[in-house]
Write an enzyme that holds these catalytic residues in place. Sequence first.
Site, PDB file in Angstrom:
ATOM      1  N   HIS A 189       0.798  -1.220   0.000  1.00 21.92           N
ATOM      2  CA  HIS A 189       0.000   0.000   0.000  1.00 21.92           C
ATOM      3  C   HIS A 189       0.832   1.272   0.000  1.00 21.92           C
ATOM      4  O   HIS A 189       0.396   2.304  -0.501  1.00 21.92           O
ATOM      5  CB  HIS A 189      -1.055  -0.055   1.101  1.00 21.92           C
ATOM      6  CG  HIS A 189      -2.154  -0.981   0.693  1.00 21.92           C
ATOM      7  ND1 HIS A 189      -2.163  -2.299   1.050  1.00 21.92           N
ATOM      8  CD2 HIS A 189      -3.197  -0.802  -0.149  1.00 21.92           C
ATOM      9  CE1 HIS A 189      -3.190  -2.887   0.480  1.00 21.92           C
ATOM     10  NE2 HIS A 189      -3.837  -2.007  -0.252  1.00 21.92           N
ATOM     11  N   CYS A 502      -8.900  -3.503 -11.323  1.00 21.99           N
ATOM     12  CA  CYS A 502      -8.457  -2.368 -10.521  1.00 21.99           C
ATOM     13  C   CYS A 502      -7.156  -2.657  -9.790  1.00 21.99           C
ATOM     14  O   CYS A 502      -6.698  -1.872  -8.987  1.00 21.99           O
ATOM     15  CB  CYS A 502      -9.550  -1.942  -9.550  1.00 21.99           C
ATOM     16  SG  CYS A 502     -10.040  -3.262  -8.441  1.00 21.99           S
TER      17      CYS A 502
HETATM   18  C1  PEP Z   1      -6.201  -5.740  -5.482  1.00 22.90           C
HETATM   19  O1  PEP Z   1      -6.081  -6.626  -4.642  1.00 22.90           O
HETATM   20  O2  PEP Z   1      -5.810  -5.863  -6.667  1.00 22.90           O
HETATM   21  C2  PEP Z   1      -6.814  -4.466  -5.138  1.00 22.90           C
HETATM   22  C3  PEP Z   1      -7.068  -3.559  -6.050  1.00 22.90           C
HETATM   23  O3  PEP Z   1      -7.089  -4.228  -3.822  1.00 22.90           O
HETATM   24  P1  PEP Z   1      -5.998  -3.806  -2.736  1.00 22.90           P
HETATM   25  O4  PEP Z   1      -4.722  -3.455  -3.461  1.00 22.90           O
HETATM   26  O5  PEP Z   1      -6.565  -2.648  -2.004  1.00 22.90           O
HETATM   27  O6  PEP Z   1      -5.878  -5.041  -1.919  1.00 22.90           O
END
Ligand code: PEP
Length: 571
Positions: A189, A502
């Site tokens: 993140h 995403c």
């Molecule tokens: C993913 O897992 O690809 C996603 C978009 O969610 P996050 O990165 O918030 O886990």
Amino acid sequence: MRLLEGIAASSGIAIAKAYCLVEPDLTFTEKTIEDVQKEVERFQSALTIAKGELEAIRKIADKELGADEAAIFNAHVLVLNDPELIAPIEDKIKTEKVNAEHALKETTDMFITMFEQMDNEYMQERAADIRDVTKRVLSHLLGVKIVTPSTISEEVIIIAEDLTPSDTAQLNRKFVKGFTTDIGGRTSHSAIMARSLEIPAVVGTKDSTTLIQDGDIVIVDGLSGKIHINPTAEVISQYEAEQQKFEEQKAEWAKLVNEDTISADGHQVELAANIGTPEDLEGVINNGGEGIGLYRTEFLYMGRDQLPTEEEQFVAYKKVLEGMEGKPVVVRTLDVGGDKELPYLNLPTEMNPFLGFRAIRLCLEEQDIFRTQLRALLRASSFGNLKIMFPMIATLEEFREAKAILEEEKQMLLANGVVISEDIEVGIMVEIPSTAILADQFAKEVDFFSIGTNDLIQYTMAADRMNERVSYLYQPCNPAILRLVKMVIDAAHKEGKWAGMCGEMAGDEIAVPLLLGLGLDEFSMSATSILKARAQIRQLNKSDMVELAAEALQMGTAEEVVQAVTNRLKK
Ligand code: PEP
Ligand code: MG
């Protein structure tokens, strides 16, 4: 001069002084003191320095970050001026003949425990204040540096072991020019936040915190993953030229801000943005986002000490929906767990947090939290084009249960006369292999899929996305991943539904041609990647990419696929 390599996490080049964000070592031993008067004076002088420092920090915070942040430091000054806390420390030094460090720690620990046990939010906050100021005074007694990132007031590059999402949120963009972390990969993140803040970053460097000292001049090359420590004047001027080139390239892409995303042979797709807070909207608009493909609502819940109220959430969701003026906004319901913790939920520590009690699993169990969020979303729905998405769905039952709860909340609100949009699509993230494999069944019941490749790749390859030692297994172009992606897109289309993505793969320049070829409808990425992706798609022929993707699906390794795409793009 020294060169370090890590994972390029956020593009761009930054050159500035290092600011090492490392937790200070505040360990000490208890000692008996002969000259108690001198020890009391040593304590008082540490106290005076701490107060002066807090005053200065308060002023900077007030100017740069606002009154709320400044109020925290005000409270800290008050604590240090409180005779009820300070007198017992001095008494302890005098009567027990112990060193100041010990007297301070023993006394403040006693107050902290007492306040924390009170069932009173105000007193619990005071306990946190005492803990913070104790650290500061102790650091002066021990002569070690304490860091306060929210008050940085000159241009720096942050050097940290890791940056939690709430650390990252506190950084002042005006001064933080780049950052490096020891741990993490492209989809941790901190890396995702760096991209949305447009801060060049290199992560997973393993030992930048040991090799870089405060004040070193550092170049962070977020394009190649290189970090130069105390570079020569020649290297600095080379990088300044690179910086210039990168800015010119961005200016070229910026011309496409109001254009549609259409391939050279006329196939249109949607390029949407991933956001974490309503403040990110400006970046989405400036970068020509055609929608929001992922609103990570968990940031509303982080960096605070209690759950956000329904009203607070309503205000945030409404702001995003209105800001997008009718363009699609996919809001993901709470996805905490993994590397996103909410300390105030007091959840037990888990051996494998990425495989544990997170996201929809937590929401289905802690239904008050989930229902509050759903009500806020439903109430906001009439202000724009809302789509609701559940994260980490592993089984059809989970989806059905989440959807039933949503429906219950909707009926209750309608019964109370609340206006709710009539066409809210409800979809899921496909980030667990079981769901990708069973996509044909899910497609009959959901309105859309959004493929979350950050997690889908981590779970398919069994490679922790936070662990830089296995980051080589983050392989978006591995044919195994491409086959799963194809299954999801095909399943959606068979039922007349749309499929988006995403995860970070959606903005990866090698993956984009393949995804176009596989028929992906919506690509959602960091806002800062949108214009580059649009420029790329406008150059490609979808029909060629269909062929390329079909070839890639029959290959054996990610390496071969990357090579095939690179060769094709050169033609
Ligand atoms: C993913 O897992 O690809 C996603 C978009 O969610 P996050 O990165 O918030 O886990
Ligand atoms: Mg995920």
